[in-house]
Each structure stands twice: as C-alpha cells, then as structure tokens.
Design a protein around this motif. Structure first.
Motif, PDB file in Angstrom:
ATOM      1  N   VAL A   1       0.862  -1.184   0.000  1.00  0.00           N
ATOM      2  CA  VAL A   1       0.000   0.000   0.000  1.00  0.00           C
ATOM      3  C   VAL A   1       0.895   1.230   0.000  1.00  0.00           C
ATOM      4  CG1 VAL A   1      -1.764   1.256   1.277  1.00  0.00           C
ATOM      5  CG2 VAL A   1      -1.839  -1.241   1.198  1.00  0.00           C
ATOM      6  N   ASP A   2       0.661   2.124  -0.951  1.00  0.00           N
ATOM      7  CA  ASP A   2       1.536   3.282  -1.164  1.00  0.00           C
ATOM      8  C   ASP A   2       1.091   4.451  -0.291  1.00  0.00           C
ATOM      9  OD1 ASP A   2       3.226   5.191  -2.099  1.00  0.00           O
ATOM     10  OD2 ASP A   2       2.598   5.081  -4.196  1.00  0.00           O
ATOM     11  N   LEU A   3       1.964   4.854   0.650  1.00  0.00           N
ATOM     12  CA  LEU A   3       1.639   5.994   1.522  1.00  0.00           C
ATOM     13  C   LEU A   3       1.617   7.309   0.764  1.00  0.00           C
ATOM     14  CD1 LEU A   3       3.818   5.132   4.664  1.00  0.00           C
ATOM     15  CD2 LEU A   3       1.333   5.111   4.532  1.00  0.00           C
ATOM     16  N   ALA A   4       2.342   7.381  -0.371  1.00  0.00           N
ATOM     17  CA  ALA A   4       2.448   8.636  -1.114  1.00  0.00           C
ATOM     18  C   ALA A   4       1.527   8.685  -2.321  1.00  0.00           C
ATOM     19  CB  ALA A   4       3.888   8.834  -1.570  1.00  0.00           C
TER      20      ALA A   4
ATOM     21  N   SER B   1       1.096   9.585  11.788  1.00  0.00           N
ATOM     22  CA  SER B   1      -0.364   9.752  11.757  1.00  0.00           C
ATOM     23  C   SER B   1      -0.986   8.898  10.658  1.00  0.00           C
ATOM     24  CB  SER B   1      -0.721  11.226  11.545  1.00  0.00           C
ATOM     25  OG  SER B   1      -0.194  11.707  10.318  1.00  0.00           O
ATOM     26  N   LEU B   2      -0.312   8.774   9.509  1.00  0.00           N
ATOM     27  CA  LEU B   2      -0.832   7.939   8.422  1.00  0.00           C
ATOM     28  C   LEU B   2      -0.856   6.462   8.827  1.00  0.00           C
ATOM     29  CD1 LEU B   2       0.887   9.471   5.242  1.00  0.00           C
ATOM     30  CD2 LEU B   2      -1.567   9.363   5.691  1.00  0.00           C
ATOM     31  N   VAL B   3       0.251   6.000   9.417  1.00  0.00           N
ATOM     32  CA  VAL B   3       0.334   4.589   9.808  1.00  0.00           C
ATOM     33  C   VAL B   3      -0.641   4.293  10.947  1.00  0.00           C
ATOM     34  CG1 VAL B   3       1.826   2.767  10.697  1.00  0.00           C
ATOM     35  CG2 VAL B   3       2.718   4.420   9.046  1.00  0.00           C
ATOM     36  N   SER B   4      -0.702   5.157  11.943  1.00  0.00           N
ATOM     37  CA  SER B   4      -1.621   4.952  13.063  1.00  0.00           C
ATOM     38  C   SER B   4      -3.066   4.963  12.599  1.00  0.00           C
ATOM     39  CB  SER B   4      -1.410   6.042  14.123  1.00  0.00           C
ATOM     40  OG  SER B   4      -0.110   5.973  14.655  1.00  0.00           O
ATOM     41  N   GLY B   5      -3.395   5.886  11.673  1.00  0.00           N
ATOM     42  CA  GLY B   5      -4.755   5.921  11.139  1.00  0.00           C
ATOM     43  C   GLY B   5      -5.096   4.656  10.368  1.00  0.00           C
ATOM     44  N   PHE B   6      -4.127   4.115   9.645  1.00  0.00           N
ATOM     45  CA  PHE B   6      -4.359   2.881   8.894  1.00  0.00           C
ATOM     46  C   PHE B   6      -4.565   1.698   9.837  1.00  0.00           C
ATOM     47  CE2 PHE B   6      -2.892  -0.831   6.383  1.00  0.00           C
ATOM     48  CZ  PHE B   6      -3.758  -0.722   5.306  1.00  0.00           C
ATOM     49  N   LEU B   7      -3.772   1.622  10.918  1.00  0.00           N
ATOM     50  CA  LEU B   7      -3.945   0.554  11.900  1.00  0.00           C
ATOM     51  C   LEU B   7      -5.301   0.655  12.582  1.00  0.00           C
ATOM     52  CD1 LEU B   7      -0.387   0.434  13.579  1.00  0.00           C
ATOM     53  CD2 LEU B   7      -1.356  -1.159  11.921  1.00  0.00           C
ATOM     54  N   ASP B   8      -5.735   1.874  12.890  1.00  0.00           N
ATOM     55  CA  ASP B   8      -7.065   2.057  13.487  1.00  0.00           C
ATOM     56  C   ASP B   8      -8.152   1.593  12.542  1.00  0.00           C
ATOM     57  OD1 ASP B   8      -5.925   3.095  15.762  1.00  0.00           O
ATOM     58  OD2 ASP B   8      -6.168   5.197  15.151  1.00  0.00           O
ATOM     59  N   LEU B   9      -7.948   1.864  11.252  1.00  0.00           N
ATOM     60  CA  LEU B   9      -8.912   1.449  10.237  1.00  0.00           C
ATOM     61  C   LEU B   9      -9.077  -0.068  10.217  1.00  0.00           C
ATOM     62  CD1 LEU B   9     -10.629   2.330   7.711  1.00  0.00           C
ATOM     63  CD2 LEU B   9      -8.574   1.924   6.367  1.00  0.00           C
ATOM     64  N   LEU B  10      -7.985  -0.790  10.442  1.00  0.00           N
ATOM     65  CA  LEU B  10      -8.015  -2.253  10.450  1.00  0.00           C
ATOM     66  C   LEU B  10      -8.363  -2.821  11.818  1.00  0.00           C
ATOM     67  CD1 LEU B  10      -4.790  -3.008   8.339  1.00  0.00           C
ATOM     68  CD2 LEU B  10      -7.152  -2.881   7.537  1.00  0.00           C
ATOM     69  N   GLY B  11      -8.533  -1.941  12.812  1.00  0.00           N
ATOM     70  CA  GLY B  11      -8.838  -2.403  14.160  1.00  0.00           C
ATOM     71  C   GLY B  11      -7.649  -3.017  14.863  1.00  0.00           C
TER      72      GLY B  11
END
Length: 366
Positions: A244-247, A292-302
């Motif tokens: 998954v591309d962060l940019a 913030s991007l990585v933490s938000g993605f982890l939250d999205l996946l629970g």
C-alpha cells in the motif's frame, strides 16, 4: 520473451514394419522364414527442469513427434526402437488436455519425469507366421501407430511470497532490494509487464522465493489492465504481501480494499491466504505525517501498534506484528500478520520485514 501458455499437438512414434525374409544359405537344407520384428516407436515424456522459466521455446513448434521404430531385418534381427522424446518444462507447468480441460500432470519439482504417450508396437516379422500348412509366409505386420493428443501447457510460477499492489507502488524495487531479481524499475505505471521471481536469502542456509507480478487495478479479475493473465502466477503462493503506497493519490483504505477484493474475486483460496501489509515509500512522505498515516491505517483495520517484537522494526514508527504464543495454531488469517512502513530506496525496515516474512513462510511450510 516470457510465454506462460501454449497449445501443442504431441505424437508418440510409430512402430517399425516387420520384415519378410527367408534364409538362403549354402549347405542349409531347411531354410525358412527369418524376418525380424520392427522396433518400438518412441515414447513422449515430460521433464521438469529448474534451468528454464518460460514456455517461449515452444513458440512456432505446434507439433512435437517422437521418432518411429526401424523396420525389422533378416536373420530375425529386430529393428531399432525409436528414441523417446523428452519435453522440458519449467517448474509450475500444468499439462492440460485441450478437449476435456483435465489437468493430466502438474510438474512441480526439479527432475520430475512423467510418461505421457506410449510409442506404437513394432510389427511382427514373417517368422512368426510359419506353420505346418504355411511354410513360406510372405506376410509381416505393419507397426502400430503412435498416440496423438492435443494439449495445453499452462505455467503458474511457484513462490513462497507473492507481491500484490497497484502499479508503481514499489514492488519491483522491493524484490530487487531483498533478492537476486533484477526487474525493470522506472517512475511510471506498468513497468513490470511479466512476472519475476527472486530468491531471498536468510543467512547462509535458509531462503524463500518471492514473486512480483504486474500491478493490479480495479476489475483485474475480469481482465482489466493485465488482469488474470498474471494473477494466476501467484495462485500457488500461500503468503501474500499487499503493498500500500503511503504517497499515492489513492486513499489507503481504497487501496487495501480493492486489492483484497480483486484477489478474493479471482480465487477464494488465494483470498484466504496468510497475508502481510507493507506501507511503502515512507522516504518521500514528510516525517511528521508518517506516524499519523500509519496509526490511522492501523485504526482502520482495528489493530493496535506494537511497542516491541522479535523483529527489529524502526521503533520511531508505529507497526503491528501478530503474536504467536502457540505455533501449532498458526496465525489469524482474518488479520494481517504484520503491518509495517518500509522504504526500499533507503532500506528502512527492509531487513526486519524480510525476516518477519520468512517466519510466516516457515509456519506455512510446517
């Protein structure tokens, strides 16, 4: 040129003609028929060889034939049998009957050999047809015809880990960084037009094979983009690494959902495989935005970020790795084994994710 599917007609060899001959020698009063038998026709065999990785050598060779047997000779000498025809194919090749669609052989291991078609029997010479009422037979059998079948050779690469992602997310850069593969790398989409395999070495004695396929877009399982033409090359893998591309201009949620939907739509079995997620290209994302991007993605996946684990991920960045208290139970396939930000260009977290993937591969092998 990479070719992964060809249609062929193959034929075993025809048996040799029996011989009509009579013994005529001085001082031999009771000469008689002594024609020898014809030789057996050549068989068709398939052999798996690690030294080849494509079916391109079958292009323009639409009909492969084994040699026929030689005709019998006088003095009851049998004709020479036809030499068998060995067809060399790369590992992962399926031999499929064109008419029925049945998979006849699945060539997986180096050195594996399978007999496919039997050569025709040689005809009997006239010596076999003598009798009290027919002491001068002038008949010998013709050789039996060989078998002919139409087949399709279908190559599906064999790998431990398959890379899955949208075009230009860094799959080729990753496989060139961790393995011996040297794919084309450029700053535009669909630079990878054919699958690539690379061996990832872990220490001096361990390794696993990684497969890079062309980028996937929405509707790939229906044939859009390069579609199922190359999706099937990761069909044998038991571990998938979603990249998954962060940019990217695409939303992170959109990327992982589209990729997982395409894989599941193509193959339910593949969709249920163990998987991990690499968040790529952290080197071009501003440092204050990465967490913030990585933490938000982890939250999205629970998922909750790990503070530490057995693999040496960069502690300044959040990441997730599944715990394995009981290896006999394996890992929860509904969740990714790991989610980690990486950069192939700067080698950020590359060694750690390489060893983590090997740990997951070992679990699948057990």
């Amino acid at each position: 040129m990479f070719t992964d599917s060809v249609e062929l007609t193959v034929s075993s060899g025809k048996g040799g003609q029996g011989c009509v001959a009579f013994r005529r020698e001085k001082f031999v009063l009771n000469g008689g028929p002594n024609g020898g038998d014809g030789g057996k026709g050549g068989d068709i065999w398939f052999k798996c060889d690690n030294n080849t990785h494509t079916l391109s050598h079958f292009q323009r060779r639409m009909h492969l034939k084994a040699n026929g047997g030689a005709q019998g000779e006088a003095s009851r000498m049998s004709g020479k049998s036809g030499e068998k025809k060995v067809i060399i194919v790369p590992p992962g090749t399926q031999i499929i009957d064109t008419d029925s669609g049945e998979v006849l052989f699945d060539m997986l291991k180096d050195g594996q050999e399978e007999k496919f078609l039997q050569g025709g029997k040689g005809g009997l010479g006239n010596t076999h047809f003598k009798s009290p009422t027919n002491q001068r037979p002038t008949y010998a059998q013709p050789g039996e015809k060989g078998e002919t079948r139409a087949i399709k050779l279908d190559l599906k690469l064999i790998a431990d880990v398959g890379l899955v992602g949208f075009p230009n997310v860094g799959k080729s850069t990753l496989i060139s960084t961790v393995s011996n593969a040297r794919p084309e790398i450029a700053n535009y989409e669909f630079t990878t037009l054919t699958p690539k395999l690379g061996q990832v070495n872990i220490g001096d004695f361990e390794s696993f094979v990684m497969a890079d396929i062309p980028g996937i877009i929405g509707g790939a399982h229906e044939g859009k983009g390069l579609g199922i033409q190359f999706l099937r090359h990761i069909e044998r893998t038991k571990t998938l690494l979603y990249m998954v591309d962060l940019a990217s201009y695409r939303d992170l949620k959109e990327q992982i959902e589209v990729l997982k939907d395409e894989i599941s739509s193509f193959s339910e079995k593949l969709g249920d495989s163990n998987y991990a997620i690499a968040l790529t290209r952290v080197d071009i994302v501003p440092p204050d935005e990465i967490n913030s991007l990585v933490s938000g993605f982890l939250d999205l996946l629970g998922l909750k970020a790990n503070s530490s684990c057995e693999f040496n991920f960069d502690s300044s960045m959040p990441y997730f790795v599944q715990d394995s208290a009981d290896e006999t139970l394996g890992y929860d396939k509904k969740l990714p084994y790991l989610v980690a930000p990486i950069s192939s260009a700067t080698s950020k977290n590359i060694e750690a994710i390489k060893y983590a993937l090997f740990n997951l591969v070992q679990t699948n092998r057990k």
